[in-house]
Design a protein around this motif. Sequence first.
Motif, mmCIF file in Angstrom:
data_model
loop_
_atom_site.group_PDB
_atom_site.id
_atom_site.type_symbol
_atom_site.label_atom_id
_atom_site.label_comp_id
_atom_site.label_asym_id
_atom_site.label_seq_id
_atom_site.Cartn_x
_atom_site.Cartn_y
_atom_site.Cartn_z
ATOM 1 N N GLN A 1 0.820 -1.201 0.000
ATOM 2 C CA GLN A 1 0.000 0.000 0.000
ATOM 3 C C GLN A 1 0.865 1.265 0.000
ATOM 4 N N VAL A 2 1.935 1.256 0.773
ATOM 5 C CA VAL A 2 2.777 2.445 0.878
ATOM 6 C C VAL A 2 3.458 2.742 -0.455
ATOM 7 N N PHE A 3 3.807 1.689 -1.197
ATOM 8 C CA PHE A 3 4.489 1.910 -2.478
ATOM 9 C C PHE A 3 3.615 2.687 -3.467
ATOM 10 N N LYS A 4 2.324 2.719 -3.253
ATOM 11 C CA LYS A 4 1.442 3.500 -4.137
ATOM 12 C C LYS A 4 1.856 4.964 -4.170
ATOM 13 N N ARG A 5 2.495 5.444 -3.104
ATOM 14 C CA ARG A 5 2.998 6.829 -3.089
ATOM 15 C C ARG A 5 4.201 6.989 -4.019
ATOM 16 N N GLN A 83 10.160 0.333 6.021
ATOM 17 C CA GLN A 83 10.454 -1.099 6.001
ATOM 18 C C GLN A 83 9.494 -1.854 5.078
ATOM 19 N N ASN A 84 8.240 -1.424 5.037
ATOM 20 C CA ASN A 84 7.274 -2.051 4.128
ATOM 21 C C ASN A 84 7.649 -1.820 2.668
ATOM 22 N N VAL A 85 8.086 -0.624 2.351
ATOM 23 C CA VAL A 85 8.505 -0.329 0.978
ATOM 24 C C VAL A 85 9.732 -1.172 0.604
ATOM 25 N N ILE A 86 10.682 -1.253 1.502
ATOM 26 C CA ILE A 86 11.897 -2.043 1.237
ATOM 27 C C ILE A 86 11.542 -3.519 1.065
ATOM 28 N N ALA A 87 10.680 -4.052 1.911
ATOM 29 C CA ALA A 87 10.255 -5.455 1.794
ATOM 30 C C ALA A 87 9.550 -5.679 0.464
ATOM 31 N N TYR A 88 8.708 -4.735 0.065
ATOM 32 C CA TYR A 88 8.009 -4.848 -1.226
ATOM 33 C C TYR A 88 9.019 -4.858 -2.380
ATOM 34 N N LEU A 89 9.980 -3.970 -2.326
ATOM 35 C CA LEU A 89 10.972 -3.897 -3.400
ATOM 36 C C LEU A 89 11.857 -5.148 -3.449
#
Length: 94
Positions: A1-5, A83-89
């Motif tokens: 969800q955060v990566f949507k930014r 951390q959520n963005v990094i995990a997603y990437l």
Amino acid sequence: QVFKRCAPCHSADNKTNKIGPSLQGVVGRKAGAAEGFNYSDALKNSGLTWDEATFSQYLENPKAKVPGNKMAFPGLPKEDERQNVIAYLKQHSG
């Protein structure tokens, strides 16, 4: 969800550059090294490698971590969001 930014300017699941470079495979990559993207001199000459700690610091405040970089995004102040963005990437390491 955060990566949507991040998604308006960056892709994660392919090597297509947008306004910003593709972030596919970014974790572990040398800063300013994605093929086909015109980086700022500040980022190209930063000497950084995007390990998790460095990338988290950059995402928290991009202008403070690499003064003179072109990214207009103000940052993600919350550690859990970074951390959520990094995990997603990391899931999109290519």
